[in-house]
Write a protein that holds these residues in place. Sequence first.
Motif, PDB file in Angstrom:
ATOM      1  N   MET A 264       0.842  -1.204   0.000  1.00 25.09           N
ATOM      2  CA  MET A 264       0.000   0.000   0.000  1.00 25.09           C
ATOM      3  C   MET A 264       0.878   1.256   0.000  1.00 25.09           C
ATOM      4  N   CYS A 265       0.416   2.292  -0.697  1.00 23.85           N
ATOM      5  CA  CYS A 265       1.169   3.553  -0.787  1.00 23.85           C
ATOM      6  C   CYS A 265       0.347   4.689  -0.173  1.00 23.85           C
ATOM      7  N   PHE A 266       1.018   5.524   0.603  1.00 27.17           N
ATOM      8  CA  PHE A 266       0.347   6.645   1.265  1.00 27.17           C
ATOM      9  C   PHE A 266       1.170   7.919   1.146  1.00 27.17           C
ATOM     10  N   SER A 267       0.474   9.059   1.120  1.00 28.89           N
ATOM     11  CA  SER A 267       1.113  10.374   1.233  1.00 28.89           C
ATOM     12  C   SER A 267      -0.024  11.366   1.435  1.00 28.89           C
ATOM     13  N   LYS A 268       0.017  12.521   0.766  1.00 36.40           N
ATOM     14  CA  LYS A 268      -1.066  13.507   0.828  1.00 36.40           C
ATOM     15  C   LYS A 268      -1.625  13.673   2.243  1.00 36.40           C
ATOM     16  N   GLY A 269      -2.761  13.062   2.588  1.00 35.05           N
ATOM     17  CA  GLY A 269      -3.374  13.269   3.899  1.00 35.05           C
ATOM     18  C   GLY A 269      -2.594  12.689   5.065  1.00 35.05           C
ATOM     19  N   LEU A 270      -1.537  11.941   4.776  1.00 35.25           N
ATOM     20  CA  LEU A 270      -0.755  11.285   5.830  1.00 35.25           C
ATOM     21  C   LEU A 270      -0.370  12.237   6.962  1.00 35.25           C
ATOM     22  N   THR A 271       0.086  13.429   6.623  1.00 37.39           N
ATOM     23  CA  THR A 271       0.486  14.401   7.654  1.00 37.39           C
ATOM     24  C   THR A 271      -0.620  15.438   7.873  1.00 37.39           C
ATOM     25  N   GLY A 272      -1.833  15.127   7.438  1.00 31.11           N
ATOM     26  CA  GLY A 272      -2.925  16.090   7.535  1.00 31.11           C
ATOM     27  C   GLY A 272      -2.719  17.254   6.577  1.00 31.11           C
ATOM     28  N   GLY A 273      -1.788  17.098   5.644  1.00 30.60           N
ATOM     29  CA  GLY A 273      -1.524  18.175   4.687  1.00 30.60           C
ATOM     30  C   GLY A 273      -0.521  19.182   5.209  1.00 30.60           C
ATOM     31  N   THR A 274       0.260  18.781   6.221  1.00 33.03           N
ATOM     32  CA  THR A 274       1.182  19.724   6.853  1.00 33.03           C
ATOM     33  C   THR A 274       2.585  19.662   6.268  1.00 33.03           C
ATOM     34  N   LEU A 275       3.104  18.457   6.078  1.00 30.00           N
ATOM     35  CA  LEU A 275       4.472  18.288   5.597  1.00 30.00           C
ATOM     36  C   LEU A 275       4.512  17.158   4.584  1.00 30.00           C
ATOM     37  N   ALA A 276       5.518  17.188   3.722  1.00 31.19           N
ATOM     38  CA  ALA A 276       5.654  16.165   2.696  1.00 31.19           C
ATOM     39  C   ALA A 276       6.180  14.880   3.309  1.00 31.19           C
ATOM     40  N   MET A 277       5.456  13.809   3.100  1.00 33.18           N
ATOM     41  CA  MET A 277       5.950  12.505   3.526  1.00 33.18           C
ATOM     42  C   MET A 277       5.209  11.413   2.762  1.00 33.18           C
ATOM     43  N   GLY A 278       5.913  10.341   2.458  1.00 38.87           N
ATOM     44  CA  GLY A 278       5.273   9.203   1.824  1.00 38.87           C
ATOM     45  C   GLY A 278       5.587   7.962   2.619  1.00 38.87           C
ATOM     46  N   LEU A 279       4.742   6.960   2.480  1.00 43.43           N
ATOM     47  CA  LEU A 279       5.155   5.675   3.018  1.00 43.43           C
ATOM     48  C   LEU A 279       4.525   4.536   2.243  1.00 43.43           C
ATOM     49  N   THR A 280       5.269   3.427   2.245  1.00 45.85           N
ATOM     50  CA  THR A 280       4.870   2.222   1.535  1.00 45.85           C
ATOM     51  C   THR A 280       4.838   1.113   2.573  1.00 45.85           C
ATOM     52  N   THR A 281       3.728   0.384   2.635  1.00 43.49           N
ATOM     53  CA  THR A 281       3.663  -0.726   3.585  1.00 43.49           C
ATOM     54  C   THR A 281       3.542  -2.026   2.793  1.00 43.49           C
ATOM     55  N   CYS A 282       3.958  -3.126   3.400  1.00 44.06           N
ATOM     56  CA  CYS A 282       3.861  -4.401   2.686  1.00 44.06           C
ATOM     57  C   CYS A 282       3.541  -5.545   3.644  1.00 44.06           C
ATOM     58  N   ALA A 283       3.093  -6.646   3.054  1.00 43.31           N
ATOM     59  CA  ALA A 283       2.767  -7.856   3.811  1.00 43.31           C
ATOM     60  C   ALA A 283       4.061  -8.609   4.140  1.00 43.31           C
ATOM     61  N   ALA A 284       3.981  -9.463   5.149  1.00 47.92           N
ATOM     62  CA  ALA A 284       5.168 -10.147   5.663  1.00 47.92           C
ATOM     63  C   ALA A 284       5.946 -10.960   4.606  1.00 47.92           C
ATOM     64  N   PRO A 285       5.281 -11.687   3.695  1.00 42.17           N
ATOM     65  CA  PRO A 285       6.059 -12.493   2.740  1.00 42.17           C
ATOM     66  C   PRO A 285       6.937 -11.644   1.812  1.00 42.17           C
ATOM     67  N   ILE A 286       6.508 -10.417   1.544  1.00 42.76           N
ATOM     68  CA  ILE A 286       7.328  -9.555   0.683  1.00 42.76           C
ATOM     69  C   ILE A 286       8.585  -9.145   1.440  1.00 42.76           C
ATOM     70  N   TYR A 287       8.393  -8.699   2.661  1.00 39.88           N
ATOM     71  CA  TYR A 287       9.524  -8.319   3.505  1.00 39.88           C
ATOM     72  C   TYR A 287      10.485  -9.498   3.659  1.00 39.88           C
ATOM     73  N   ALA A 288       9.917 -10.682   3.855  1.00 42.30           N
ATOM     74  CA  ALA A 288      10.751 -11.873   4.084  1.00 42.30           C
ATOM     75  C   ALA A 288      11.662 -12.172   2.893  1.00 42.30           C
ATOM     76  N   ALA A 289      11.210 -11.838   1.684  1.00 43.65           N
ATOM     77  CA  ALA A 289      12.015 -12.131   0.495  1.00 43.65           C
ATOM     78  C   ALA A 289      13.270 -11.255   0.412  1.00 43.65           C
ATOM     79  N   PHE A 290      13.359 -10.242   1.265  1.00 45.65           N
ATOM     80  CA  PHE A 290      14.536  -9.367   1.279  1.00 45.65           C
ATOM     81  C   PHE A 290      15.499  -9.750   2.417  1.00 45.65           C
ATOM     82  N   LEU A 291      15.118 -10.734   3.233  1.00 48.45           N
ATOM     83  CA  LEU A 291      15.960 -11.152   4.354  1.00 48.45           C
ATOM     84  C   LEU A 291      16.909 -12.245   3.868  1.00 48.45           C
TER      85      LEU A 291
END
Length: 441
Positions: A264-291
Amino acid sequence: MPTLAERDHSVLWHPYTQMQTAPLPVPIVRGEGSWLIAEDGTRYLDGISSWWVNLHGHAHSHIAGRVSEQLRTLEHVLFAGFTHPTAVELAEQLLVLLPANQARVFYSDNGSTAVEVALKMVLQYFHNLGQPERRTFLCFRNSYHGDTFGAMAVSSRGAFTQPFWPLLFDVEFLDVPVPGREQEVLSQLDALLARPDVAGFIFEPLVLGTAGMVMYAPEVLDELISRCHRRGVLCIADEVMTGFGRTGPLFASGLLPREQPDIMCFSKGLTGGTLAMGLTTCAAPIYAAFLSDDKMKALFHGHSYTANPVACAAALASLELTRAEACTQQRQRIAAAHAAFRQEIEGLPGIRQVRHQGTILAVEYDPGEGTSYFSRLRDAFYQLAIDNHVVLRPLGNVVYLLPPYCTTNEELELLYAVLRQMRALVLDFLPAPTLPEYLHD
Ligand SMILES: *Cc1c(COP(=O)(O)O)cnc(C)c1O
């Protein structure tokens, strides 16, 4: 003495703006709730949350307090080899609220970078698993995922990106499964999923913003995701616009009956519109493939301001407001007002379609034949809004409302009044053999 707008005009270059012909920008010196206040004291009602970022109103004191406190405590620290309390707390809180399979949070700077990170996660996931031939993305034909190169590649091949087309990697486009076209799009997907090279499917869940607030049902998205999952294709929900309550629930993906996105990708309303920030979240198997013991399987992506503590503090403060019962009530109130307005104008002459999802309302006007009028109609709509001291940015013949949640019923009524005037303008426009004065270039 030159005015602020004139000084701007001699040194600045604005986004999406033909600087030679654009009128001088409106100089805004203050924000207050749903209002933007100009240098000369004119108040403009912000009907689009300042490009879809603001949630709780401008210059919100709760967010401002948390931000200034954080500024005096820790303004920034590098995020490789170091961590800090606001980054951890924000990730912990978000993972509780997100679909249950989301397990990891990766910070970046804006919506486009959140999308770049998602695309790189998918490609390197298959690379790390020894399936590098899986590298094709599926996306909706008129989608928008940002302005950096990867994000442009998975977005519509529209006029804005035309100079860059030769350099954008190939993707496969699906039509948007709007009501009545669901089966057709499911067949398009089946044909593509028969190929061995499909890696990921990226989509704006339920509402395609830049396409003109084009809407489709959670049930068909659920089915698209389910078919992708059966083929091992990773699904990316780009919630940069839909996140944090715009569509009603906290996240549009929350309306899916069975499936959950992998990333999932987030930004825009993430900081209530105050500061620029993005974030990407992922499920455990995706993260595990990088370990791995192999350093090269790590995700080599980062930005200097990754997980900036001040932006994280703004996000925590905004999230506190968004989770409060009062905010849920505000969103329900706006949704109910939109529904009533939709009832009022749907089916009237000059109106082609009215779409509504949560706090988002879109009116597609019917300017008759001849799409060449669209851009002039757009400019006339924009001017009409500004003349009424309302900030709206029409997308061609589509005018949408995406107000901050603090917008009162009286303020909503001001926005609806402008939408009614726009219908009158379209009706004038329809039979007239010559264009009204204000539509001349
Ligand atoms: C705005 C938007 C982006 C890009 O975000 P920026 O912060 O402007 O780079 C990506 N995806 C969607 C769905 C958006 O609405």
